[in-house]
Design an enzyme around this catalytic site. Structure first.
Site, PDB file in Angstrom:
ATOM      1  N   CYS B  88       2.635  -7.708   5.167  1.00 44.97           N
ATOM      2  CA  CYS B  88       2.122  -7.544   3.644  1.00 44.97           C
ATOM      3  C   CYS B  88       2.309  -6.345   3.048  1.00 44.97           C
ATOM      4  CB  CYS B  88       0.531  -7.996   3.745  1.00 44.97           C
ATOM      5  SG  CYS B  88      -0.135  -8.186   1.955  1.00 44.97           S
ATOM      6  N   HIS B 203       0.287 -13.414   6.423  1.00 47.01           N
ATOM      7  CA  HIS B 203      -0.586 -12.713   7.447  1.00 47.01           C
ATOM      8  C   HIS B 203      -0.745 -13.438   8.634  1.00 47.01           C
ATOM      9  CE1 HIS B 203      -2.522  -9.270   4.672  1.00 47.01           C
ATOM     10  NE2 HIS B 203      -2.164 -10.490   3.885  1.00 47.01           N
ATOM     11  N   GLU B 205      -1.938 -12.413  11.253  1.00 55.69           N
ATOM     12  CA  GLU B 205      -3.398 -12.154  11.875  1.00 55.69           C
ATOM     13  C   GLU B 205      -4.275 -13.073  11.414  1.00 55.69           C
ATOM     14  OE1 GLU B 205      -2.039 -10.629   9.489  1.00 55.69           O
ATOM     15  OE2 GLU B 205      -3.401  -9.491   8.377  1.00 55.69           O
TER      16      GLU B 205
END
Ligand SMILES: Nc1ncnc2c1ncn2[C@@H]1O[C@H](COP(=O)(O)OP(=O)(O)O)[C@@H](O)[C@H]1O
Ligand SMILES: [Mg+2]
Lengths: 748, 236, 88, 88
Positions: B88, B203, B205
């Site tokens: 990002c 993302h 994560e």
């Protein structure tokens, strides 16, 4: 405005003559200009709650009555102990007036302010919520403009600071056209240890007072209380009434503050909000029973030539005050240096109980610190508005459209349609805690990493109901917001509220406030929910038309879920499962969406609350949860039961065959049943094998429960067992209407 | 072997702790949060530039962070083949620092957009896709306002197989509706020629644990496991 | 001898990189009606920089050089225009 | 008689208001890279509008009116400056 003579010069102040004389009594001398203006800010409604404080006294005993409540009303935020060494801090606040003239920065700095309140408690902000009110969007460019930029302001500030906005609420109603409401709430997660060693008080003499963050400018002084001509030569247009937010600096302040608190050397912490340095220093020392000497010229200013009271009263954003133990000074400053945050040691505390401010060696303020922190109060008159009886006796007209057309209209209406346009603009997942995300449940659910605990939070209240009956409306708001967290499996733990009303000096407006407070208080006491904080926003009144906003006692509930397996979500899961309606439906259409969307009327009898029944339903639901019987849950509110069921069908593209036979007696018409907004009802999904058990438990808990249908794979809802002939709804069409209303109005 | 990964904390990075959480607690490797001015590459096997709003995204997302001393350190890692990953805002920093070609512009809608999307894997030879197959469709969330990928040299990217992920439908079709921000050719992530530097807007994560992901998908985990695998193979 | 100057610069998106801000304002205008005399809107970023330099030429040079070196504008997607240099 | 004009406008935060964007560019980028001859940076938005109007004055009026009506800028916090009107 009162004219007084200070130092031979005539000045306008916001204090009454009586208040001004009271300061003279306290000081035993004439106050100077800086002192007078400081008092005038501290005694303003915004800082002192002088109209509302007498009434809000009834909320004050939460800390005493609940042992898990660590901080109640009166602190910067409510704090509760959630076990495993963790605390939650939360608060809700309004930023209505600035947002009404500058929606983007007004809303953004609202987020900035609420974050600071949480940070003050030594907790990391982990969630934001944003209940909003605007005028109707249709054909109204002004409302569209406010809505668009308020949402963008919240998004840009919240997203940049890395705090997920996990929920909120929006209502559109023309009473908010000139006075929109921007309420913002924040939840923080901290440890008991950090909370205990960084109170918002300066208890110890000899500690350093440090200012950290953004520089101090003339901005915002205008936003406080007094005439500007005494302030500077600048003309009024040169001075912004609304602050510009700086989320980047705020994010740095969050990290630097939390690191500083972790050192254990910070012994007091306070944000600079309304009233600026005046408010922060006087509250820190006043509440801590100490005094302080402040060196004004140590404050880092943005503009040259600021006067002493400009510095004391500036409301520049993104500043924090720290009270630091002498032996930890360098450690704390090193942290601020690492984050490259501007900072200055501006003074030291002492045991004088007096706040002394020096400007280049001249003593410019010399006042008992408590004098500022404790303002006088006013008793306001209250009177029930004379128009209410007429409104309450309004009857529901006969309907001319077919029931299915009515439902299509309802689902596309501004207050019922999807709010996805809003929450897609918010990063609602940053922090990797968001377990039930926007749109997947009635509340936002976050995990507490490292435990098997979850918190659920929801905000709201029905302004139309409160307009007709603020007492029952406030209770109804609590039922709904508690219902939202319960629908996700959480036990409501504590409440904070934000009272948005008109001018308290007008008895009819104050009546709304008074009744709403009574309603919140009565409900919370009988359902054992501590009230741990609140905020009041008065004067939401249109000066031209002399009309107030619809009364809006905004409520936020935080709940706890023990164990991942106990989380319940909104969408229906499996074909063949049973659908139940819990709770009795009454002909309560007053202030309903059905009345306003289909009949264009506002009156009728709004829903009333029966605490005993509500309690029984909640206990019953938790019993079902304990036995793992509930597959999906959603509370029933705006638009009624069919709307609720449609919303539950959308996600997994399911449908439902509904039969309302036996759900309502002879006395109710079809529209009174289908579109009633009786509070405290739920729709749940359960496996057919558990039918008998669920029915037995319902009898045992003495609650009203009806099996109303079954889930099917075809995306349609069929409705039978009503007085009119049965009909069918196309869920694909409903979903399209539900999704497209706001984008059609906003993304031209 | 004892793998160590650095997650750089730029001012106003805000997915830094999320990346640390996943690396430490889900992938079970040692990951350190390193303040951008303190970062020394020699201590680490890989570096992650996390999501967020470094320097408030002021001027342009990623541009101010691209001038941080941490980027000079990361450049050394880039050159000797250690993984340099930008998620990002990290991706925006990597393009502004010219580790990766092209730029990330404001979303076509001009709105920030937070939602789950599908990604099609286009290249499984890179440092963060080696545990995936070409054509796999992953579920990752996005959360950005400036994610519209643009390059004036598309052909070179394609010829060199530098496109790693594209936004797609659930069944892997590269349609316009599946493109959440107006990116050129649905591009969601790219790599450098050596395939050790990867930037992507979504993302991983946030998609590395079952409790946060749609049923049956924990695809972010594959992303991080690929990095570990790449480090192990590189060393041995 | 140094004097104070103001250098104003503008960064606009290159044609190929599109300009959604300008396009949106244009679309808005069409929807609102009554503004059909407006045929095109382009947007850009504006910076006003206060600088001490020897003379105007020198001020301009420093800023131009700085914009290139620090990538104040992104050459892949943007054009840079020095709008004007004035005494402050 | 109508002719084609280009109107260029700039919207900036009012002088008394903060400009975090400009301040950050100066502090975290320019100052750190040694550009200490730069004492201040202010940021803003630039628009270039193609318009057909009777004359320059008229073009200017339409644009001012449009910026107010469409809330392209907010006078509470921002200033609108018409940079120049030129024939296109
Ligand atoms: N202003 C807002 N900000 C963020 N999320 C919102 C906002 N308004 C509504 N939502 C989200 O949209 C979903 C539906 O909201 P709402 O219709 O108010 O719920 P309910 O069905 O309980 O009445 C919830 O997830 C809620 O948090
Ligand atoms: Mg609900």
């Amino acid at each position: 405005m009162t004219k007084v003579i200070i130092n031979g010069e005539e000045v306008d102040i916001e204090l009454t003559k009586w208040e001004f004389n009271k300061i003279k009594d306290i000081l035993n001398r004439e106050p100077n200009l800086t002192e007078t203006q400081m008092v005038s800010v501290m005694y303003s409604e915004h800082c002192s709650y002088k109209s509302s404080r007498p009434k809000l006294k009834i909320f004050e005993d939460a800390e005493k009555n609940y042992d898990y409540v660590l901080a109640g009303p009166g602190q910067d935020a409510g704090v509760i102990d959630i076990g495993d060494g963790y605390v939650l801090a939360f608060r809700i606040e309004s930023h209505n007036h600035p947002s009404a003239i500058e929606p983007y920065h007004g809303a953004a700095t609202g987020i900035g302010g609420i974050i600071r309140d949480i940070l003050c408690m030594g907790a990391r902000p982990i969630a934001l919520l944003d209940p909003l009110r605007f005028g109707s969007l249709k054909d109204n460019p002004h409302s569209q403009w406010l809505f668009k930029y308020v949402v963008k302001g919240i998004a840009d500030y919240g997203n940049c600071t890395g705090i997920p906005t996990i929920g909120g609420e929006v209502e559109f109603d023309d009473s908010f056209e000139t006075n929109c409401l921007v309420n913002v709430a924040c939840i923080g997660l901290g440890t008991i240890e950090d909370f205990e060693h960084a109170p918002s008080r300066a208890y110890n003499p000899g500690d350093y007072v440090i200012l950290m963050g953004g520089s101090t400018g003339r901005d915002g002084i205008h936003g406080v209380t007094f005439a500007s001509r005494t302030l500077t030569e600048m003309s009024e247009e040169d001075r912004p009434a609304v602050q510009i937010g700086d989320p980047f600096t705020k994010k740095m302040i969050i990290e630097a503050t939390l690191d500083a608190v972790k050192t254990g050397y910070v012994r007091g912490l306070k944000d600079l909000g309304g009233g600026g340095l005046t408010c922060a220093t006087s509250e820190l020392t006043g509440d801590g029973n100490t005094g302080a000497e402040i060196q004004l010229r140590k404050v880092f200013t943005r503009e040259p030539g600021m006067t002493s009271y400009e510095i004391m009263l500036s409301e520049s954003q993104e500043r924090m005050a720290f009270i630091v133990k002498p032996d930890g000074l360098e450690k704390v400053l090193d942290i601020f240096r690492k984050y490259e945050m501007a900072h200055a040691v501006i003074g030291r505390t002492d045991d004088s109980k007096v706040l002394k401010v020096f400007d280049n060696g001249n003593l410019v303020v010399n006042m008992p610190s408590k004098a500022l922190a404790e303002s006088p109060t006013f008793k306001r008159e209250e009177k029930k508005p004379s128009y209410l009886d007429n409104l309450l006796s309004q009857k529901t007209p006969k309907y001319s459209l077919s029931l299915e057309e009515i439902i299509y209209n309802l689902i596309a209406s501004e207050n019922i349609c999807s709010k996805e346009w809003v929450y897609r603009q918010y990063d609602h997942e940053v922090g990797v805690r968001s377990v039930v995300k926007c749109g997947d449940g009635d509340s936002g659910v976050l995990r507490i990493i490292g435990t098997d605990k979850f918190i659920a939070a929801s905000v709201g209240v029905n302004s139309k109901h409160c307009f007709l009956d603020p007492y029952e409306g406030a209770k109804g708001g609590l039922v709904e917001v508690c219902g939202n967290v319960i629908a996700n499996g959480a036990k409501p733990m504590a409440m904070v509220n934000c009272c948005n009303f008109g001018n308290p000096e007008i008895p009819e407006s104050f009546w709304y406030f008074s009744k709403a407070v009574d309603g919140m208080n009565d409900f919370c006491r009988s359902l054992k929910i501590p009230i741990v904080g609140g905020n009041v926003s008065f004067y939401n009144e249109d000066e031209v038309t002399k009309t107030a906003i619809k009364a809006t006692p905004m409520i936020m509930i935080v709940g706890i879920i023990e164990g991942e397996k106990n989380i319940i979500t909104l969408p229906f899961k499996d074909v063949g499962n049973d659908i139940f309606l819990i709770g009795e439906t009454k002909a309560e259409l007053g202030g309903s969406e059905y009345h306003s969307v289909l009949h264009n009327i506002e009156g009728g009898v709004p829903p009333t609350v029966d605490e005993e029944k509500i309690k029984a339903i909640w206990e019953f639901l938790f019993e079902l949860y304990n036995r793992n019987l509930v597959k999906a849950n959603h509370d029933v509110n705006k638009g009624g039961v069919v709307i609720t069921i449609a919303e539950m069908c959308f996600r997994n593209k399911l449908g439902a065959n509904l039969d309302f036979n036996n759900c309502y007696g002879e006395k109710l018409r079809d529209d009174e049943f289908l579109f009633s907004e009786t509070v405290g009802r739920f729709v749940i999904e359960a496996s057919p094998k558990d039918l008998d058990l669920i029915l037995d438990l319902a009898t045992q808990f003495k609650i009203d429960l009806k099996k109303i249908g079954m889930l099917i794979s075809k995306p349609e809802i069929t409705i039978s067992g009503i007085k009119s002939k049965q009909f069918k709804l196309d869920l694909v069409k409903m979903k399209r209407l539900y999704d497209s209303t706001i984008p059609n109005l906003m993304d031209i | 072997m004892n793998i160590k990964i650095a997650v750089i904390q730029f001012p106003a990075a805000n997915c830094d702790l999320d990346a640390i959480h996943v690396l430490n607690n889900v992938i079970n490797v040692q990951a350190d949060l390193v303040w951008h001015n303190h970062f020394k590459e020699s201590n680490y096997d890989a570096v992650v530039l996390p999501g967020g709003f470094s320097f408030g995204d002021y001027l342009r997302a990623g541009i101010i962070a691209a001038h941080s001393p941490a980027i000079d350190e990361a450049r050394i890692m880039l050159k000797d083949g250690r993984p340099v990953i930008g998620i990002c805002n990290g991706f925006q920093i990597l393009t502004e620092a010219q580790f990766l070609p092209g730029a990330l512009l404001r979303n076509e809608s001009l709105k920030f957009s937070c939602k789950w999307v599908n990604l099609k894997v286009e290249n499984n030879k890179t440092a963060c896709t080696n545990k995936m197959n070409v054509g796999d469709v992953l579920a990752f969330p996005i959360a950005h306002g400036e994610g519209r990928y643009y390059t004036d040299n598309l052909k070179e990217l394609e010829d060199n197989n530098q496109i790693v992920f594209r936004y797609s439908t659930e069944s892997g079709d590269l349609t316009e509706e599946a493109n959440p921000n107006g990116s050129l050719e649905n591009i969601a992530g790219i790599s450098n020629l050596d395939q050790n530097c990867i930037g992507l807007m979504p993302h991983p994560e946030r998609a590395s644990e079952e409790i946060l992901s749609p049923k049956g998908t924990v695809h972010g985990k594959l992303f991080f496991e690929s990095i570990i695998d790449f480090i192990k193979r590189r060393v041995s | 001898m140094q004097a104070n100057f103001i250098v104003e610069i503008i960064m606009t998106n290159k044609e190929m990189a599109r300009d959604p801000v300008g396009a949106t304002i244009k679309r808005d205008l069409l929807a609102k009606k009554g503004y059909d005399m407006i045929s095109n809107v382009r947007s850009g970023q504006y910076l006003r920089i206060h600088i001490s330099a020897e003379n105007e030429e020198n001020a301009k040079e420093i800023i131009e050089d700085m914009c290139n070196k620090l990538r104040i504008f992104n050459p892949v997607t943007q054009n840079l225009t020095i709008l004007r240099v004035s005494k402050s």
